[in-house]
Motif scaffolding. Structure first.
Motif: not given
Length: 294
Positions: A48-55, A212-231
């Motif tokens: 999830g943090a690496q997904y955030m890093l990509g954004a 990178a693909m999520a950046a235009p859809i969701y605002q880029v922020n440090p916690l964006m991978g938190n909830s996603l990684i659990v799912v």
């Protein structure tokens, strides 16, 4: 026909699109996790943090260097995947011969460290990223933004392409064999540690591409991978730990299930995937596409 079972067609199509978009990220993220776990037996909690890093890499390329989204789609997975190579070379490689829980704790600590560092630098508020594809498609009963269609199509093509490489090519065979029987693979003159390092880099690179693909859809922020990684972990468990095709099919399917649940019974949308996980584990403990332990 304007309604199905009392549900307006426009709302139904809209939720299907949202479900497919979410499913695109679930599939890509769980695919990376499945590759890492299936070939390295590492539970990569830093995904999830690496997904955030990509954004953030995509956002930083545009903000500081003026590099557009389309170039960022190529550069970002290389940068994030390269970061993964460093992690594997300096840290994970030392843990392959010990209990899997050590790698899980290591990657969990890395995730906390990365999120904390980005939150310290950028704060908890999101950084906007412009939509790279304007316009959309008017299908009569609903309007579908063009970028959303691009995300779904790109995710599907990348998922299937990765599956073909892993399962149907000589390179994929070497990657699988390097983990199953390293001594045999060395007899062919193949550098096994390098293959394992590239495997982890590939999985991490997929997370970076997703960000990178999520950046235009969701605002880029440090916690964006938190909830996603659990799912995403739930998706991987349902599909079968280490099952690549299972991760792809389950990711897209559960995205649609979640989207339709938001329309039919919104209160259950946040837990429906976990309900499916519980039912799946009760019936098939190895997941829908997982192999029985021998």
């Amino acid at each position: 026909m304007d309604e199905i079972f009392g549900i307006p067609m426009s709302a139904l199509v809209g939720q299907l699109v949202i479900g497919l978009i979410n499913g695109s990220f679930y599939a890509l993220m769980s695919l990376g996790l499945a590759i890492i776990f299936g070939l390295l037996h590492v539970v990569n909690f830093a995904h999830g943090a690496q997904y955030m890093l990509g954004a953030f890499v995509a956002w930083g390329l545009l903000e500081y260097f003026g590099i557009s989204y389309w170039y960022a789609l190529v550069i970002t997975p290389l940068v994030v995947g390269g970061f993964g190579l460093v992690i594997e070379r300096l840290m994970l490689r030392r843990l392959y011969r010990v209990d899997h829980v050590y790698a899980l704790l290591l990657t969990f600590g890395l995730a906390m460290l990365m999120e904390g560092a980005f939150r310290w630098k950028f704060g908890a508020t999101g950084q906007p990223y412009p939509n790279p594809i304007s316009g959309g498609f008017d299908i009569g009963i609903s309007y579908i933004p063009a970028y959303r269609v691009w995300v779904i199509a790109a995710s599907l093509v990348l998922c299937l392409g990765t599956w073909l490489v892993i399962e149907r090519t000589k390179l994929g065979a070497y990657l699988r064999a390097a983990n199953e029987n390293a001594a045999l693979v060395r007899t062919f003159g193949i550098n096994v540690p390098r293959m394992l390092m590239l495997t982890y880099g590939l999985g991490v690179g997929l997370a970076g591409f997703s960000g990178a693909m999520a950046a235009p859809i969701y605002q880029v922020n440090p916690l964006m991978g938190n909830s996603l990684i659990v799912v995403v972990f739930a998706v991987v468990v349902i599909g079968g730990m280490g099952s690549i095709i299972g991760s792809i099919i389950t990711g897209f399917s559960l995205g649609v299930v979640e989207g339709l649940t938001k329309l039919i019974y919104p209160d259950a949308a946040g837990v429906v995937i976990f309900i499916v996980m519980i039912i799946t584990l009760a019936i098939r403990p190895n997941g829908l596409f997982g192999q029985e332990a021998r």
